[in-house]
Design an enzyme around this catalytic site. Structure first.
Site, mmCIF file in Angstrom:
data_model
loop_
_atom_site.group_PDB
_atom_site.id
_atom_site.type_symbol
_atom_site.label_atom_id
_atom_site.label_comp_id
_atom_site.label_asym_id
_atom_site.label_seq_id
_atom_site.Cartn_x
_atom_site.Cartn_y
_atom_site.Cartn_z
ATOM 1 N N HIS A 114 2.030 2.631 13.808
ATOM 2 C CA HIS A 114 2.709 2.688 12.511
ATOM 3 C C HIS A 114 4.083 3.328 12.598
ATOM 4 C CE1 HIS A 114 2.367 2.282 8.026
ATOM 5 N NE2 HIS A 114 1.628 1.272 8.452
ATOM 6 N N GLU A 131 0.150 -2.129 17.805
ATOM 7 C CA GLU A 131 0.959 -2.535 16.648
ATOM 8 C C GLU A 131 2.022 -1.504 16.321
ATOM 9 O OE1 GLU A 131 0.287 -3.581 11.905
ATOM 10 O OE2 GLU A 131 -1.425 -3.434 13.246
ATOM 11 N N ASN A 179 3.477 -3.824 -2.313
ATOM 12 C CA ASN A 179 2.646 -2.630 -2.413
ATOM 13 C C ASN A 179 3.419 -1.411 -2.906
ATOM 14 O OD1 ASN A 179 0.320 -1.140 -2.205
ATOM 15 N ND2 ASN A 179 0.408 -0.895 0.007
ATOM 16 N N TYR A 195 -2.435 8.541 10.154
ATOM 17 C CA TYR A 195 -2.344 7.248 9.495
ATOM 18 C C TYR A 195 -3.708 6.576 9.379
ATOM 19 C CZ TYR A 195 -1.620 2.338 8.703
ATOM 20 O OH TYR A 195 -1.719 1.078 8.193
ATOM 21 N N HIS A 235 -11.111 -3.066 9.961
ATOM 22 C CA HIS A 235 -10.548 -1.740 10.188
ATOM 23 C C HIS A 235 -11.679 -0.738 10.373
ATOM 24 C CE1 HIS A 235 -6.334 -2.338 8.181
ATOM 25 N NE2 HIS A 235 -6.665 -3.340 8.982
#
Length: 408
Positions: free
Chosen positions: A217, A241, A37, A160, A122
């Site tokens: 994140h 996460e 990416n 984020y 999401h």
């Protein structure tokens, strides 16, 4: 049987997918994904200039030896560029072997462990009511698991994976356009004061059956991450996460000492050597590697097997930067893996993307069903590919309000 050549394509609808097509003298071809990416041209060059010339004349059925040749045969090993390129080759070879055998790849791995694999969507919102609407939309679409990200009151920027304005969260995808990175402003204090309560409100509204996931994140320090994980316990998260950067893996012990909230880490890992200590010490509950960045099916299968020995389940990365080829490869691993956990699913499923990568794989009611077509069960339309060209972009960067650069 011999490899006669390979082609590398860069481009796609809304993303710079890096697609590898490996050709054989028998006319059977295999497909792989090398998309890194916002650094897409790097694995493409690595493939074209270094790997493809070395593949000519090799037997594609010897995928294990070819993997070792590309990994152990290089003096400088690992890293996201090299492993994405190796991953693409490995996917293509498994695709070829499945086509030669007339079997889907999951049968070559050992067959099914389940009929379908749960995926998560999401949901995002500029504020909590906006996020609630986005979650409700995901549930209406049949999802049983949802990652939730919310704008933080008083935060100078959205944060984020959060839209700037209300009403845009139902299909929100971060904008990485432009080579100069956009700057996001972060405040850990505001985040920690607000988000645990927001997670509790989400649980109260949607009940105990919904699987709720949340991504920090990498933005908290170890002590902050431990405090946050403990504060989030009443919400009963499916996972938390990347609560803190994983470079300091011993710091994750602090989270374990203070909370039972499940931890998911690993989407930026490139190999088993990045995560073996985390897995063996049982510092995580889900391993987030991707079949592209972590060197293909051959290597990810080793990570899955190691994780299975230590009560760690899979939770493969599945952001829009993974092409449908990568997602197809992960779908086969998900159907096979006895320690499967969940699959992230945020592919740009548009008519243009479906035309570029035709496939019978499908997601229904929050479950991914794998095609029984031979190989990876996905194709690549070169005529459609000619419509697209490379467009440079960058991830945002994160700074604190005083200008200090922070973790993205």
């Amino acid at each position: 049987m011999r490899i006669t050549g390979a082609q590398v394509f860069v481009g796609g609808p809304g993303r710079n997918y890096v697609t590898l097509k490996v050709l054989t003298a028998q006319g059977v071809h295999g497909l792989g994904d090398a998309t890194l990416n916002n650094r897409e041209t790097l694995p493409a060059i690595y493939l074209r200039d270094y790997i493809v010339p070395a593949l000519i004349g090799m037997d594609p059925r010897n995928s294990e030896d070819i993997w070792q040749f590309l990994y152990r045969g290089a003096y400088f090993r690992r890293g996201p560029v090299a492993m994405a390129a190796i991953g693409a080759v490995d996917m293509a070879l498994w695709d070829i072997k499945g086509k030669l055998a007339g079997l889907p790849v999951y049968q070559l791995l050992g067959g099914r462990s389940r009929e379908a694999a749960m995926v998560y969507a999401h949901a995002a919102g500029a504020d909590l009511p906006d996020l609630m609407d986005s979650i409700a939309h995901c549930i209406e679409q049949g999802y049983r698991a949802v990652r939730v990200q919310c704008g933080i009151p008083g935060m100078p920027s959205a944060g984020y994976a959060v839209p700037e304005a209300r009403g845009r969260g139902k299909h929100y995808i971060s904008d990485f356009a432009g080579i100069r990175p956009r700057v996001e402003i972060w405040d850990s204090g505001r985040y920690m004061r607000f988000m645990p309560g927001a997670l509790a409100e989400i649980r109260a509204r949607f009940g105990p059956e919904l699987h709720i996931l949340h991504d920090v994140h990498h933005r908290l320090l170890p002590r902050e991450a431990a405090e946050f994980a403990r504060a989030a316990e009443p919400a009963g998260l499916f996972w938390l996460e990347d609560p803190t950067p994983a470079e300091d893996q011993d710091a994750l012990d602090l989270i374990r000492q203070h909370s039972t909230t499940p931890i998911a880490i690993g989407e930026v890992f490139n190999s088993i050597w990045d995560c073996n200590r985390l897995i063996e010490a049982e510092r995580i509950d889900f391993i987030r590697v991707a079949v592209t960045y972590a060197g293909g099916i051959t290597h990810v299968r080793r990570i899955v097997d190691l994780a299975g020995l230590h009560h760690v389940r899979t939770g493969f990365h599945g952001a829009p930067s993974h092409s449908p080829i990568s997602m197809a490869a992960q779908a086969h691993l998900n159907i096979w893996a006895p320690n499967f956990g969940i699959q992230e699913y945020l592919v740009l499923a548009t008519p243009d993307c479906d035309a570029l990568f035709p496939s019978a794989h499908r997601v229904e009611n929050g479950l991914m069903h794998v095609s029984d077509a031979p190989g990876l069960g996905i194709d690549f339309d070169e005529k459609q590919a000619a419509r697209y060209e490379y467009r440079p972009g960058s991830h945002p960067v994160v700074r604190l309000e005083d200008g200090t650069l922070w973790n993205y």
